[in-house]
Enzyme design. Structure first.
Site, PDB file in Angstrom:
ATOM      1  N   GLY A 163      40.618   7.545 -16.593  1.00 39.93           N
ATOM      2  CA  GLY A 163      39.684   7.719 -17.718  1.00 39.93           C
ATOM      3  C   GLY A 163      38.998   9.077 -17.647  1.00 39.93           C
ATOM      4  O   GLY A 163      37.895   9.260 -18.161  1.00 39.93           O
ATOM      5  N   ALA A 164      39.683  10.039 -17.027  1.00 39.26           N
ATOM      6  CA  ALA A 164      39.054  11.328 -16.718  1.00 39.26           C
ATOM      7  C   ALA A 164      38.995  12.278 -17.913  1.00 39.26           C
ATOM      8  O   ALA A 164      38.446  13.370 -17.821  1.00 39.26           O
ATOM      9  CB  ALA A 164      39.785  11.993 -15.562  1.00 39.26           C
ATOM     10  N   TYR A 185      34.563  -8.491 -22.372  1.00 41.22           N
ATOM     11  CA  TYR A 185      34.233  -7.294 -21.587  1.00 41.22           C
ATOM     12  C   TYR A 185      33.391  -7.664 -20.360  1.00 41.22           C
ATOM     13  O   TYR A 185      33.644  -7.188 -19.250  1.00 41.22           O
ATOM     14  CB  TYR A 185      33.484  -6.318 -22.499  1.00 41.22           C
ATOM     15  CG  TYR A 185      33.070  -5.016 -21.856  1.00 41.22           C
ATOM     16  CD1 TYR A 185      33.981  -3.972 -21.687  1.00 41.22           C
ATOM     17  CD2 TYR A 185      31.745  -4.809 -21.441  1.00 41.22           C
ATOM     18  CE1 TYR A 185      33.586  -2.768 -21.119  1.00 41.22           C
ATOM     19  CE2 TYR A 185      31.346  -3.608 -20.876  1.00 41.22           C
ATOM     20  CZ  TYR A 185      32.265  -2.588 -20.715  1.00 41.22           C
ATOM     21  OH  TYR A 185      31.875  -1.396 -20.145  1.00 41.22           O
ATOM     22  N   ALA A 239      35.583  -9.305 -17.827  1.00 42.56           N
ATOM     23  CA  ALA A 239      36.460  -8.325 -17.166  1.00 42.56           C
ATOM     24  C   ALA A 239      35.687  -7.526 -16.120  1.00 42.56           C
ATOM     25  O   ALA A 239      36.154  -7.316 -14.995  1.00 42.56           O
ATOM     26  CB  ALA A 239      37.063  -7.381 -18.213  1.00 42.56           C
ATOM     27  N   LYS A 240      34.489  -7.088 -16.487  1.00 40.93           N
ATOM     28  CA  LYS A 240      33.710  -6.256 -15.561  1.00 40.93           C
ATOM     29  C   LYS A 240      33.168  -7.079 -14.395  1.00 40.93           C
ATOM     30  O   LYS A 240      33.065  -6.584 -13.272  1.00 40.93           O
ATOM     31  CB  LYS A 240      32.577  -5.556 -16.318  1.00 40.93           C
ATOM     32  CG  LYS A 240      33.069  -4.508 -17.323  1.00 40.93           C
ATOM     33  CD  LYS A 240      33.817  -3.366 -16.638  1.00 40.93           C
ATOM     34  CE  LYS A 240      34.052  -2.187 -17.567  1.00 40.93           C
ATOM     35  NZ  LYS A 240      34.737  -1.063 -16.899  1.00 40.93           N
TER      36      LYS A 240
HETATM   37  P1  NAP Z   1      34.752   6.853 -22.713  1.00 39.99           P
HETATM   38  O1  NAP Z   1      33.976   8.069 -22.998  1.00 39.99           O
HETATM   39  O2  NAP Z   1      35.342   6.072 -23.826  1.00 39.99           O
HETATM   40  O3  NAP Z   1      35.869   7.196 -21.624  1.00 39.99           O
HETATM   41  C1  NAP Z   1      36.825   6.244 -21.245  1.00 39.99           C
HETATM   42  C2  NAP Z   1      38.158   6.937 -21.101  1.00 39.99           C
HETATM   43  O4  NAP Z   1      39.125   5.940 -20.648  1.00 39.99           O
HETATM   44  C3  NAP Z   1      38.699   7.481 -22.436  1.00 39.99           C
HETATM   45  O5  NAP Z   1      39.238   8.778 -22.259  1.00 39.99           O
HETATM   46  C4  NAP Z   1      39.774   6.485 -22.798  1.00 39.99           C
HETATM   47  O6  NAP Z   1      40.817   7.028 -23.588  1.00 39.99           O
HETATM   48  C5  NAP Z   1      40.297   6.109 -21.433  1.00 39.99           C
HETATM   49  N1  NAP Z   1      41.084   4.887 -21.500  1.00 39.99           N
HETATM   50  C6  NAP Z   1      40.881   3.791 -22.294  1.00 39.99           C
HETATM   51  N2  NAP Z   1      41.847   2.894 -22.123  1.00 39.99           N
HETATM   52  C7  NAP Z   1      42.702   3.427 -21.204  1.00 39.99           C
HETATM   53  C8  NAP Z   1      43.916   2.984 -20.617  1.00 39.99           C
HETATM   54  N3  NAP Z   1      44.465   1.808 -20.975  1.00 39.99           N
HETATM   55  N4  NAP Z   1      44.524   3.773 -19.708  1.00 39.99           N
HETATM   56  C9  NAP Z   1      44.001   4.970 -19.362  1.00 39.99           C
HETATM   57  N5  NAP Z   1      42.863   5.449 -19.899  1.00 39.99           N
HETATM   58  C10 NAP Z   1      42.217   4.693 -20.801  1.00 39.99           C
HETATM   59  O7  NAP Z   1      33.818   5.791 -21.950  1.00 39.99           O
HETATM   60  P2  NAP Z   1      32.718   5.956 -20.774  1.00 39.99           P
HETATM   61  O8  NAP Z   1      31.430   5.555 -21.358  1.00 39.99           O
HETATM   62  O9  NAP Z   1      32.884   7.227 -20.072  1.00 39.99           O
HETATM   63  O10 NAP Z   1      33.181   4.747 -19.852  1.00 39.99           O
HETATM   64  C11 NAP Z   1      33.754   4.947 -18.568  1.00 39.99           C
HETATM   65  C12 NAP Z   1      33.679   3.619 -17.824  1.00 39.99           C
HETATM   66  O11 NAP Z   1      32.312   3.218 -17.685  1.00 39.99           O
HETATM   67  C13 NAP Z   1      34.370   2.474 -18.575  1.00 39.99           C
HETATM   68  O12 NAP Z   1      35.043   1.643 -17.650  1.00 39.99           O
HETATM   69  C14 NAP Z   1      33.220   1.736 -19.211  1.00 39.99           C
HETATM   70  O13 NAP Z   1      33.539   0.387 -19.441  1.00 39.99           O
HETATM   71  C15 NAP Z   1      32.143   1.904 -18.160  1.00 39.99           C
HETATM   72  N6  NAP Z   1      30.778   1.747 -18.668  1.00 39.99           N
HETATM   73  C16 NAP Z   1      30.200   2.674 -19.480  1.00 39.99           C
HETATM   74  C17 NAP Z   1      28.888   2.489 -19.897  1.00 39.99           C
HETATM   75  C18 NAP Z   1      28.170   3.480 -20.757  1.00 39.99           C
HETATM   76  O14 NAP Z   1      26.977   3.281 -21.010  1.00 39.99           O
HETATM   77  N7  NAP Z   1      28.794   4.547 -21.213  1.00 39.99           N
HETATM   78  C19 NAP Z   1      28.184   1.350 -19.509  1.00 39.99           C
HETATM   79  C20 NAP Z   1      28.810   0.415 -18.715  1.00 39.99           C
HETATM   80  C21 NAP Z   1      30.111   0.632 -18.272  1.00 39.99           C
HETATM   81  P3  NAP Z   1      40.773   6.798 -25.183  1.00 39.99           P
HETATM   82  O15 NAP Z   1      39.597   7.569 -25.658  1.00 39.99           O
HETATM   83  O16 NAP Z   1      42.094   7.284 -25.660  1.00 39.99           O
HETATM   84  O17 NAP Z   1      40.592   5.296 -25.374  1.00 39.99           O
END
Ligand code: NAP
Length: 255
Positions: A16-17, A158, A161-162
Protein backbone atom coordinates in the site's frame (compact mmCIF):
# COMPACT_ATOMS: atom_id res chain seq x y z
CA UNK A 1 23.40 9.16 21.16
CA UNK A 2 20.75 7.29 19.12
CA UNK A 3 22.13 3.94 17.94
CA UNK A 4 21.91 3.14 14.21
CA UNK A 5 18.61 1.54 13.19
CA UNK A 6 20.30 -1.68 12.11
CA UNK A 7 23.68 -3.32 12.45
CA UNK A 8 23.69 -3.80 8.67
CA UNK A 9 21.71 -2.56 5.66
CA UNK A 10 18.17 -3.92 5.50
CA UNK A 11 15.60 -4.46 2.75
CA UNK A 12 12.03 -3.47 3.57
CA UNK A 13 8.77 -4.34 1.82
CA UNK A 14 5.92 -1.89 2.32
CA UNK A 15 2.48 -2.72 0.92
CA UNK A 16 0.00 0.00 0.00
CA UNK A 17 3.07 2.19 -0.43
CA UNK A 18 1.60 4.28 -3.24
CA UNK A 19 -0.59 6.34 -0.93
CA UNK A 20 -1.21 7.68 2.57
CA UNK A 21 0.30 5.73 5.45
CA UNK A 22 2.20 3.22 3.30
CA UNK A 23 3.82 6.05 1.36
CA UNK A 24 4.93 7.79 4.57
CA UNK A 25 6.31 4.51 5.96
CA UNK A 26 8.28 3.86 2.75
CA UNK A 27 9.74 7.38 2.75
CA UNK A 28 10.68 7.12 6.43
CA UNK A 29 12.32 3.69 6.16
CA UNK A 30 14.32 4.89 3.15
CA UNK A 31 15.42 7.90 5.22
CA UNK A 32 16.56 5.47 7.92
CA UNK A 33 18.76 3.73 5.35
CA UNK A 34 16.65 0.77 4.22
CA UNK A 35 16.35 -0.25 0.59
CA UNK A 36 12.61 -0.20 0.06
CA UNK A 37 10.23 -2.18 -2.16
CA UNK A 38 6.88 -0.47 -2.67
CA UNK A 39 4.00 -2.81 -3.46
CA UNK A 40 0.64 -1.39 -4.48
CA UNK A 41 -2.39 -2.15 -6.59
CA UNK A 42 -1.85 1.29 -8.05
CA UNK A 43 1.54 0.69 -9.66
CA UNK A 44 1.81 4.22 -11.05
CA UNK A 45 1.36 5.71 -7.59
CA UNK A 46 4.02 3.34 -6.23
CA UNK A 47 6.34 4.41 -9.09
CA UNK A 48 5.86 8.06 -8.15
CA UNK A 49 6.79 7.38 -4.51
CA UNK A 50 9.78 5.27 -5.58
CA UNK A 51 10.96 8.19 -7.74
CA UNK A 52 10.51 10.54 -4.77
CA UNK A 53 12.72 8.23 -2.68
CA UNK A 54 15.29 7.84 -5.46
CA UNK A 55 15.53 11.64 -5.73
CA UNK A 56 16.93 11.67 -2.17
CA UNK A 57 19.68 9.25 -3.19
CA UNK A 58 18.07 6.25 -1.47
CA UNK A 59 17.11 3.01 -3.21
CA UNK A 60 13.52 2.01 -3.96
CA UNK A 61 11.65 -0.19 -6.42
CA UNK A 62 7.92 -0.18 -7.20
CA UNK A 63 5.87 -3.28 -7.99
CA UNK A 64 2.24 -3.52 -9.05
CA UNK A 65 0.60 -6.14 -6.86
CA UNK A 66 -2.84 -7.07 -5.63
CA UNK A 67 -2.08 -8.45 -2.17
CA UNK A 68 -4.97 -10.92 -2.48
CA UNK A 69 -3.24 -12.62 -5.42
CA UNK A 70 -0.72 -15.04 -3.92
CA UNK A 71 1.05 -15.77 -7.20
CA UNK A 72 1.55 -12.02 -7.75
CA UNK A 73 2.78 -11.53 -4.18
CA UNK A 74 5.27 -14.40 -4.54
CA UNK A 75 6.50 -13.03 -7.88
CA UNK A 76 6.90 -9.57 -6.35
CA UNK A 77 8.91 -10.89 -3.41
CA UNK A 78 11.12 -12.88 -5.81
CA UNK A 79 11.63 -9.64 -7.77
CA UNK A 80 12.58 -7.81 -4.57
CA UNK A 81 15.18 -10.50 -3.78
CA UNK A 82 16.69 -10.11 -7.27
CA UNK A 83 16.73 -6.32 -7.31
CA UNK A 84 17.39 -5.37 -3.67
CA UNK A 85 18.20 -8.56 -1.76
CA UNK A 86 16.12 -10.65 0.67
CA UNK A 87 13.63 -8.57 2.65
CA UNK A 88 13.73 -8.78 6.45
CA UNK A 89 11.33 -5.91 7.20
CA UNK A 90 7.64 -5.91 6.23
CA UNK A 91 4.99 -3.27 6.86
CA UNK A 92 1.53 -4.23 5.56
CA UNK A 93 -0.43 -1.05 4.89
CA UNK A 94 -2.48 -2.10 1.83
CA UNK A 95 -6.06 -1.74 2.91
CA UNK A 96 -9.59 -1.21 1.70
CA UNK A 97 -12.46 0.27 3.68
CA UNK A 98 -16.16 0.03 2.96
CA UNK A 99 -19.42 1.36 4.34
CA UNK A 100 -22.45 -0.87 4.07
CA UNK A 101 -25.42 -1.48 6.37
CA UNK A 102 -24.97 -4.91 7.90
CA UNK A 103 -28.22 -6.26 6.48
CA UNK A 104 -27.19 -5.29 2.94
CA UNK A 105 -23.62 -6.59 2.83
CA UNK A 106 -23.20 -9.00 -0.06
CA UNK A 107 -20.96 -12.02 0.14
CA UNK A 108 -18.80 -10.43 -2.56
CA UNK A 109 -18.33 -7.22 -0.52
CA UNK A 110 -17.55 -9.25 2.61
CA UNK A 111 -15.01 -11.39 0.75
CA UNK A 112 -13.23 -8.42 -0.84
CA UNK A 113 -12.87 -6.47 2.43
CA UNK A 114 -11.68 -9.59 4.28
CA UNK A 115 -9.54 -10.53 1.28
CA UNK A 116 -7.57 -7.30 1.03
CA UNK A 117 -7.25 -6.46 4.72
CA UNK A 118 -6.88 -9.88 6.35
CA UNK A 119 -5.96 -12.48 3.73
CA UNK A 120 -3.69 -9.95 1.99
CA UNK A 121 -1.82 -9.47 5.27
CA UNK A 122 -1.47 -13.25 5.64
CA UNK A 123 -0.24 -13.65 2.04
CA UNK A 124 2.43 -10.97 2.38
CA UNK A 125 3.66 -12.19 5.76
CA UNK A 126 3.88 -15.79 4.55
CA UNK A 127 5.72 -14.74 1.39
CA UNK A 128 8.31 -12.60 3.19
CA UNK A 129 8.80 -14.48 6.49
CA UNK A 130 10.98 -17.28 5.03
CA UNK A 131 13.66 -14.66 4.30
CA UNK A 132 13.48 -13.47 7.90
CA UNK A 133 13.72 -17.04 9.20
CA UNK A 134 16.75 -17.59 6.95
CA UNK A 135 18.36 -14.43 8.35
CA UNK A 136 17.45 -15.17 11.99
CA UNK A 137 16.14 -11.61 12.21
CA UNK A 138 12.96 -9.92 11.06
CA UNK A 139 10.48 -7.15 11.79
CA UNK A 140 6.82 -7.23 10.79
CA UNK A 141 4.38 -4.40 11.44
CA UNK A 142 0.78 -4.89 10.38
CA UNK A 143 -1.48 -1.89 9.99
CA UNK A 144 -4.82 -2.71 11.57
CA UNK A 145 -7.34 -0.07 12.63
CA UNK A 146 -8.91 1.52 15.67
CA UNK A 147 -12.13 0.07 14.18
CA UNK A 148 -10.92 -3.29 15.48
CA UNK A 149 -10.84 -1.83 19.00
CA UNK A 150 -14.05 0.19 18.99
CA UNK A 151 -16.14 -1.22 16.17
CA UNK A 152 -17.75 1.14 13.66
CA UNK A 153 -21.30 1.23 12.36
CA UNK A 154 -21.59 0.30 8.64
CA UNK A 155 -18.19 -1.39 8.93
CA UNK A 156 -18.84 -4.87 10.30
CA UNK A 157 -16.77 -6.37 7.48
CA UNK A 158 -13.88 -3.93 7.87
CA UNK A 159 -13.91 -4.09 11.68
CA UNK A 160 -13.95 -7.89 11.56
CA UNK A 161 -11.07 -7.95 9.07
CA UNK A 162 -8.96 -5.57 11.15
CA UNK A 163 -9.76 -7.44 14.38
CA UNK A 164 -8.56 -10.51 12.49
CA UNK A 165 -5.31 -8.70 11.73
CA UNK A 166 -4.85 -8.02 15.46
CA UNK A 167 -5.34 -11.69 16.40
CA UNK A 168 -3.16 -12.81 13.51
CA UNK A 169 -0.39 -10.47 14.65
CA UNK A 170 -0.43 -11.74 18.23
CA UNK A 171 -0.37 -15.40 17.17
CA UNK A 172 2.38 -14.84 14.61
CA UNK A 173 4.48 -13.01 17.21
CA UNK A 174 4.37 -16.07 19.48
CA UNK A 175 5.28 -18.39 16.64
CA UNK A 176 8.12 -16.34 15.13
CA UNK A 177 9.60 -14.89 18.33
CA UNK A 178 12.05 -17.77 18.80
CA UNK A 179 13.36 -17.09 15.25
CA UNK A 180 14.42 -13.54 16.06
CA UNK A 181 11.37 -12.01 14.38
CA UNK A 182 9.06 -9.48 16.04
CA UNK A 183 5.47 -8.92 14.91
CA UNK A 184 3.44 -5.93 16.08
CA UNK A 185 0.39 -4.06 14.89
CA UNK A 186 -0.31 -0.34 14.64
CA UNK A 187 -4.04 0.42 14.57
CA UNK A 188 -4.31 3.97 13.22
CA UNK A 189 -7.24 6.19 14.01
CA UNK A 190 -8.31 9.28 12.07
CA UNK A 191 -5.23 9.83 9.88
CA UNK A 192 -5.35 12.39 7.07
CA UNK A 193 -4.91 10.27 3.94
CA UNK A 194 -6.77 9.90 0.64
CA UNK A 195 -8.80 7.13 2.34
CA UNK A 196 -9.97 9.45 5.14
CA UNK A 197 -10.69 12.32 2.72
CA UNK A 198 -12.76 9.97 0.55
CA UNK A 199 -14.68 8.86 3.64
CA UNK A 200 -15.42 12.48 4.49
CA UNK A 201 -16.49 13.39 0.95
CA UNK A 202 -18.84 10.42 0.84
CA UNK A 203 -20.49 11.69 4.03
CA UNK A 204 -19.40 8.82 6.27
CA UNK A 205 -17.41 10.95 8.71
CA UNK A 206 -20.38 12.48 10.53
CA UNK A 207 -19.77 16.21 10.94
CA UNK A 208 -16.45 15.96 9.10
CA UNK A 209 -12.76 16.19 9.90
CA UNK A 210 -12.95 19.58 11.68
CA UNK A 211 -15.52 18.28 14.14
CA UNK A 212 -13.48 15.12 14.82
CA UNK A 213 -10.35 17.20 15.44
CA UNK A 214 -12.20 19.14 18.13
CA UNK A 215 -13.11 15.90 19.93
CA UNK A 216 -9.68 14.27 19.61
CA UNK A 217 -7.66 14.59 22.86
CA UNK A 218 -4.58 16.03 21.08
CA UNK A 219 -6.90 18.31 19.03
CA UNK A 220 -5.62 17.48 15.59
CA UNK A 221 -6.02 14.94 12.83
CA UNK A 222 -3.29 12.30 12.59
CA UNK A 223 -0.63 12.58 9.93
CA UNK A 224 0.73 9.62 7.94
CA UNK A 225 4.12 10.56 9.38
CA UNK A 226 2.79 9.82 12.90
CA UNK A 227 2.20 6.20 11.89
CA UNK A 228 5.50 6.05 10.00
CA UNK A 229 7.40 7.16 13.11
CA UNK A 230 5.89 4.32 15.17
CA UNK A 231 6.68 1.80 12.42
CA UNK A 232 10.23 3.13 12.07
CA UNK A 233 10.80 2.52 15.78
CA UNK A 234 9.27 -0.96 15.79
CA UNK A 235 11.53 -2.17 12.96
CA UNK A 236 14.77 -1.02 14.58
CA UNK A 237 17.25 -3.47 16.12
CA UNK A 238 16.65 -1.89 19.52
CA UNK A 239 12.91 -2.72 19.43
CA UNK A 240 13.67 -6.44 19.62
CA UNK A 241 11.92 -6.89 22.98
CA UNK A 242 8.62 -5.49 21.69
CA UNK A 243 6.46 -8.13 20.06
CA UNK A 244 2.82 -9.16 19.88
CA UNK A 245 1.80 -5.62 20.83
CA UNK A 246 -0.92 -3.25 19.70
CA UNK A 247 0.72 0.18 19.45
CA UNK A 248 -2.16 2.64 19.13
CA UNK A 249 -1.38 5.86 17.24
CA UNK A 250 -4.62 7.80 17.41
CA UNK A 251 -4.21 11.06 19.31
CA UNK A 252 -5.82 9.51 22.37
CA UNK A 253 -9.12 8.72 20.62
CA UNK A 254 -8.84 5.09 21.75
CA UNK A 255 -6.98 4.20 24.93
P1 NAP B 1 -4.96 4.90 1.22
O1 NAP B 1 -4.46 6.28 1.15
O2 NAP B 1 -6.19 4.51 0.49
O3 NAP B 1 -3.76 3.89 0.86
C1 NAP B 1 -3.99 2.52 0.75
C2 NAP B 1 -3.19 2.00 -0.43
O4 NAP B 1 -3.39 0.55 -0.49
C3 NAP B 1 -3.69 2.56 -1.77
O5 NAP B 1 -2.59 2.92 -2.59
C4 NAP B 1 -4.45 1.40 -2.36
O6 NAP B 1 -4.47 1.39 -3.78
C5 NAP B 1 -3.65 0.23 -1.85
N1 NAP B 1 -4.40 -1.01 -1.98
C6 NAP B 1 -5.75 -1.20 -1.82
N2 NAP B 1 -6.08 -2.47 -2.08
C7 NAP B 1 -4.92 -3.10 -2.42
C8 NAP B 1 -4.61 -4.43 -2.81
N3 NAP B 1 -5.57 -5.36 -2.94
N4 NAP B 1 -3.32 -4.74 -3.07
C9 NAP B 1 -2.34 -3.81 -2.98
N5 NAP B 1 -2.58 -2.54 -2.63
C10 NAP B 1 -3.85 -2.18 -2.35
O7 NAP B 1 -5.29 4.53 2.75
P2 NAP B 1 -4.52 4.84 4.14
O8 NAP B 1 -5.42 5.70 4.92
O9 NAP B 1 -3.12 5.20 3.90
O10 NAP B 1 -4.61 3.39 4.79
C11 NAP B 1 -3.46 2.58 4.99
C12 NAP B 1 -3.85 1.49 5.99
O11 NAP B 1 -4.25 2.08 7.23
C13 NAP B 1 -5.05 0.66 5.52
O12 NAP B 1 -4.85 -0.70 5.87
C14 NAP B 1 -6.20 1.24 6.31
O13 NAP B 1 -7.23 0.30 6.49
C15 NAP B 1 -5.51 1.60 7.61
N6 NAP B 1 -6.20 2.62 8.40
C16 NAP B 1 -6.24 3.92 8.01
C17 NAP B 1 -6.88 4.86 8.82
C18 NAP B 1 -6.93 6.31 8.48
O14 NAP B 1 -7.44 7.09 9.29
N7 NAP B 1 -6.43 6.75 7.34
C19 NAP B 1 -7.49 4.45 10.00
C20 NAP B 1 -7.46 3.12 10.35
C21 NAP B 1 -6.79 2.20 9.55
P3 NAP B 1 -5.77 1.97 -4.53
O15 NAP B 1 -5.78 3.42 -4.24
O16 NAP B 1 -5.57 1.60 -5.96
O17 NAP B 1 -6.96 1.25 -3.90
Amino acid sequence: MTPPAWDRPRVAVVTGAGSGIGRAVALRLAEEGARVALLDLDGEAAERVAAEIASTGATAVALTVDVTDRAAVDAAVAGVCDRLGPPTILVTSAGLDGFHPFLDITEQQWDRILGVNLTGTFQCCQAVAPHMVEDGWGRIVTISSSSAQTGNPLMTHYSAAKAGVVGFTKALALELGPRGITVNTVPPGFVDTPMLRKTESRGFLGDGIDHHQATTPVRRVGRPEDIAAACAYLVRDEAGYITGQIIGVNGGRTT
